[in-house]
Scaffold this motif. Structure first.
Motif, PDB file in Angstrom:
ATOM      1  N   PHE A  71       7.773 -12.490   2.483  1.00 33.72           N
ATOM      2  CA  PHE A  71       8.153 -11.339   1.658  1.00 33.72           C
ATOM      3  C   PHE A  71       7.914 -11.532   0.167  1.00 33.72           C
ATOM      4  O   PHE A  71       7.953 -10.569  -0.592  1.00 33.72           O
ATOM      5  CB  PHE A  71       9.638 -11.031   1.890  1.00 33.72           C
ATOM      6  CG  PHE A  71      10.554 -12.164   1.496  1.00 33.72           C
ATOM      7  CD1 PHE A  71      10.835 -13.182   2.394  1.00 33.72           C
ATOM      8  CD2 PHE A  71      11.120 -12.213   0.224  1.00 33.72           C
ATOM      9  CE1 PHE A  71      11.658 -14.241   2.033  1.00 33.72           C
ATOM     10  CE2 PHE A  71      11.951 -13.264  -0.138  1.00 33.72           C
ATOM     11  CZ  PHE A  71      12.215 -14.279   0.781  1.00 33.72           C
TER      12      PHE A  71
ATOM     13  N   TRP B  34       5.391  -9.129  -1.534  1.00 31.22           N
ATOM     14  CA  TRP B  34       5.798  -7.750  -1.813  1.00 31.22           C
ATOM     15  C   TRP B  34       6.721  -7.678  -3.021  1.00 31.22           C
ATOM     16  O   TRP B  34       6.660  -6.719  -3.806  1.00 31.22           O
ATOM     17  CB  TRP B  34       6.445  -7.129  -0.578  1.00 31.22           C
ATOM     18  CG  TRP B  34       5.460  -7.055   0.540  1.00 31.22           C
ATOM     19  CD1 TRP B  34       5.417  -7.821   1.666  1.00 31.22           C
ATOM     20  CD2 TRP B  34       4.303  -6.212   0.602  1.00 31.22           C
ATOM     21  NE1 TRP B  34       4.334  -7.513   2.423  1.00 31.22           N
ATOM     22  CE2 TRP B  34       3.626  -6.529   1.812  1.00 31.22           C
ATOM     23  CE3 TRP B  34       3.771  -5.236  -0.236  1.00 31.22           C
ATOM     24  CZ2 TRP B  34       2.446  -5.877   2.183  1.00 31.22           C
ATOM     25  CZ3 TRP B  34       2.592  -4.597   0.147  1.00 31.22           C
ATOM     26  CH2 TRP B  34       1.952  -4.914   1.345  1.00 31.22           C
TER      27      TRP B  34
ATOM     28  N   ALA C 137       5.638  -5.490  -6.240  1.00 32.34           N
ATOM     29  CA  ALA C 137       6.509  -4.394  -6.687  1.00 32.34           C
ATOM     30  C   ALA C 137       6.978  -4.616  -8.128  1.00 32.34           C
ATOM     31  O   ALA C 137       6.948  -3.688  -8.960  1.00 32.34           O
ATOM     32  CB  ALA C 137       7.713  -4.280  -5.746  1.00 32.34           C
TER      33      ALA C 137
END
Lengths: 191, 97
Positions: free
Chosen positions: A145, A148, A152
């Motif tokens: 993760f 991401w 972001a």
């Protein structure tokens, strides 16, 4: 070797129990502690930057330093229980990115203090994006993760700087809170 | 067709292999940490690990951490394959023919 369906079912149940115990143990070794540390550091830096703008530069170094010490300490403690072999290529990629980000580009393109960064906020965004590159590389490298999160935060940081500079510190504060929240999700919500 | 593996099927070794196969490909776990998680004794875990190591399903690496000897356990690719085959064999027993 022959066993009955009942024995097979019991063995599969034992496997699942053991897997679940290990999953719980591994969960405590995921990145949530680091998300808490850096989310907290980020929130603190955003607050002092919001209050003092460029005057907060020194405080930023101290907060980052504290985060770094905490990270190394926790990495050491966790490495005594479950450890992964050090991937030297990954370390090399991270070191190269940081070296270019801190020294090569600023020296080639001009001193960070004199270069037309048009504001302290832009310089802060530069270093944020630099560190987010490491998150993205880690995410790609380990297929998790972190990619991401890096993507972001980079997108939001750059978009806010360019489109809503007046809200820049408020958004960095929000991003810090999102990092903290991600830590709670990884720790308690992720299966 | 997958076959049951008598080495893995022993209950403690089944526990050990299912726990180790949860770890990432490059991860190793400390002996004491594994022992606490599985609720086994030193001697029991050590004996089963030796059996699994002899079969090539796991590796044991000893090193010093803060001047103390530590043993780290990791599952080998062959161990993962054998465990996956064993689980598939167990599942096939439960499937109606």
């Amino acid at each position: 070797m022959n066993i009955s369906p009942d024995e097979a079912a019991k063995a599969l149940q034992e496997i699942e129990t053991s897997r679940e115990a290990m999953r719980r143990a591994i969960r405590t070794h995921r990145g949530h502690v680091y998300l808490w540390i850096w989310g907290g550091a980020w929130v603190a830096m955003s607050l002092v930057n919001w209050a003092y703008d460029q005057g907060a530069l020194r405080a930023n170094f101290w907060i980052s330093g504290a985060g770094l010490v905490a990270t190394l300490l926790i990495g050491y403690v966790q490495g005594r229980q479950i450890r992964s072999k050090v991937d030297r290529r990954f370390i090399g990629v991270c070191a190269t990115l940081l070296m270019f980000g801190y020294f090569v580009w600023p020296l080639l393109l001009g001193d960070l203090r004199s270069y037309d960064f048009h504001s302290y906020k832009a310089a802060y965004a530069y270093f944020t994006v630099l560190w987010m590159q490491l998150y993205m590389v880690a995410g790609i490298w380990f297929a998790n993760f972190w990619f991401w999160i890096g993507l972001a935060v980079t997108a939001l940081t750059v978009a806010t700087l360019l489109l809503l500079p007046a809200l820049f510190w408020a958004v960095t504060l929000l991003l810090g809170l999102v990092l903290l929240g991600s830590g709670f999700y990884v720790r308690y919500g992720w299966r | 067709m997958n076959e049951l593996d008598p080495i893995i099927h022993q209950p403690a070794r089944l526990q050990i292999m299912s726990a180790l196969c949860q770890l990432g490909a490059r991860a190793r776990v400390d002996f004491s940490y594994l022992k606490d998680n599985l609720g086994l004794t030193d001697g029991n875990l050590g004996a089963h690990l030796a059996t699994l190591e002899a079969r090539g399903y796991i590796t044991l690496e000893k090193e010093f951490v803060a001047r103390r000897p530590k043993t780290f356990v990791a599952v080998t690719p062959a161990g993962r394959l054998a465990f996956a085959g064993h689980v598939a064999a167990l599942q096939s027993i439960l499937q109606p023919r």
